[in-house]
Design an enzyme around this catalytic site. Structure first.
Site, PDB file in Angstrom:
ATOM      1  CB  SER A 148       8.050 -12.080  -5.224  1.00 33.30           C
ATOM      2  OG  SER A 148       7.313 -13.254  -5.474  1.00 33.30           O
ATOM      3  CE1 TYR A 161      10.775 -13.527 -10.092  1.00 32.58           C
ATOM      4  CE2 TYR A 161       9.712 -14.540  -8.192  1.00 32.58           C
ATOM      5  CZ  TYR A 161       9.783 -13.524  -9.141  1.00 32.58           C
ATOM      6  OH  TYR A 161       8.846 -12.504  -9.110  1.00 32.58           O
TER       7      TYR A 161
END
Length: 257
Positions: A148, A161
């Site tokens: 990501s 995350y």
């Protein structure tokens, strides 16, 4: 004269895509299939997985499904072995399964932390290891771990995350360091902000979308189909000497202040 297109052909290869029933996973599976790969779709919801497979078969693609929980190491190993034995060798693994949990860090619950780490980090190791064992024996294979933009950056409310995706980046480097000598290429694909089911609340939030457009040099959300080219590159012979790399597909957000 060198022919460029065959470098990106996936004909004769089989790809396992985790978390493939919707969103980025489904888009990548569809893109790999369009470039010639037979695909094995993984997920936990059998009905949703069957619907995704039917959609790809209607397009003429070769598709199988495998229902297993990527966070259960024993189930992962059994399922990967079953795919290898009954469907055929896994030439490409797309480690895509992931979840998001948002909360201020000082309020983040242990249960949410554990669930997020199990899906976004442990599963990358579990599935990667199970598939790599077969690839190593054959002396070749491609693994693409989905990272990501949060593999490099952080935002309020998603620190766990960010921690998991940062770890995926370094796990990718570690896999390459251990397994490149066996003929494997292990790389990461790092999406920026894309319009997906997981991001719908943010897409519909005008304040956030306005901030994102102003913050991103491309001045927009990404479309999931824009990840396909990068994924095909990392899955094909075109990336035969690329190893341990995290390829950012983010409209430039990670390089601009």
């Amino acid at each position: 004269m060198l022919q460029a297109f065959p470098l990106f052909s996936l004909h004769g290869r089989r790809a396992l895509v985790t978390g493939a029933s919707r969103g980025i996973g489904f888009a990548l599976a569809r893109g790999l299939a369009a470039h010639g790969a037979a695909v094995v779709l993984n997920g936990r919801d059998e009905a949703r997985l069957d619907a995704a497979a039917a959609e790809l078969r209607e397009l003429g693609h070769t598709v199988n499904t495998s229902v297993f929980d990527v966070t259960d190491q024993a189930e992962v190993q059994t399922s990967v072995d079953a795919i290898e034995a009954s469907v055929g060798p896994i030439d490409i693994l797309i480690n895509n399964a992931g979840i998001q949990r948002r909360a201020p860090l000082e309020q983040f619950s242990r249960s949410d932390w554990d669930e997020l780490m199990a899906t976004n980090l442990n599963a990358v190791f579990f599935v990667g290891q199970a598939v790599a064992r077969h690839m190593i024996a054959r002396g070749k294979g491609k693994i693409v771990n989905i990272g990501s933009v949060q593999s490099e950056l952080a935002r309020p409310g998603i620190a766990p995350y960010t921690a998991a995706k940062g770890a995926v980046k370094n796990l990718t480097r570690g896999m390459a360091t251990d397994w490149a000598r066996h003929g494997l290429q292990i790389n990461g694909l790092a999406p920026g902000y894309f319009e997906t089911d997981m991001n719908q609340a943010l897409v519909q939030d005008e304040a956030f979308s306005g901030w994102l457009r102003a913050r991103t040099p491309a001045a927009r959300w990404g479309k999931v189909q824009e990840l396909i080219g990068a994924c095909v590159f990392l899955s094909s012979d075109a990336s035969s000497f690329v190893n341990g790399h995290m390829l950012m597909v983010d409209g430039g957000i990670s390089v601009s202040l």
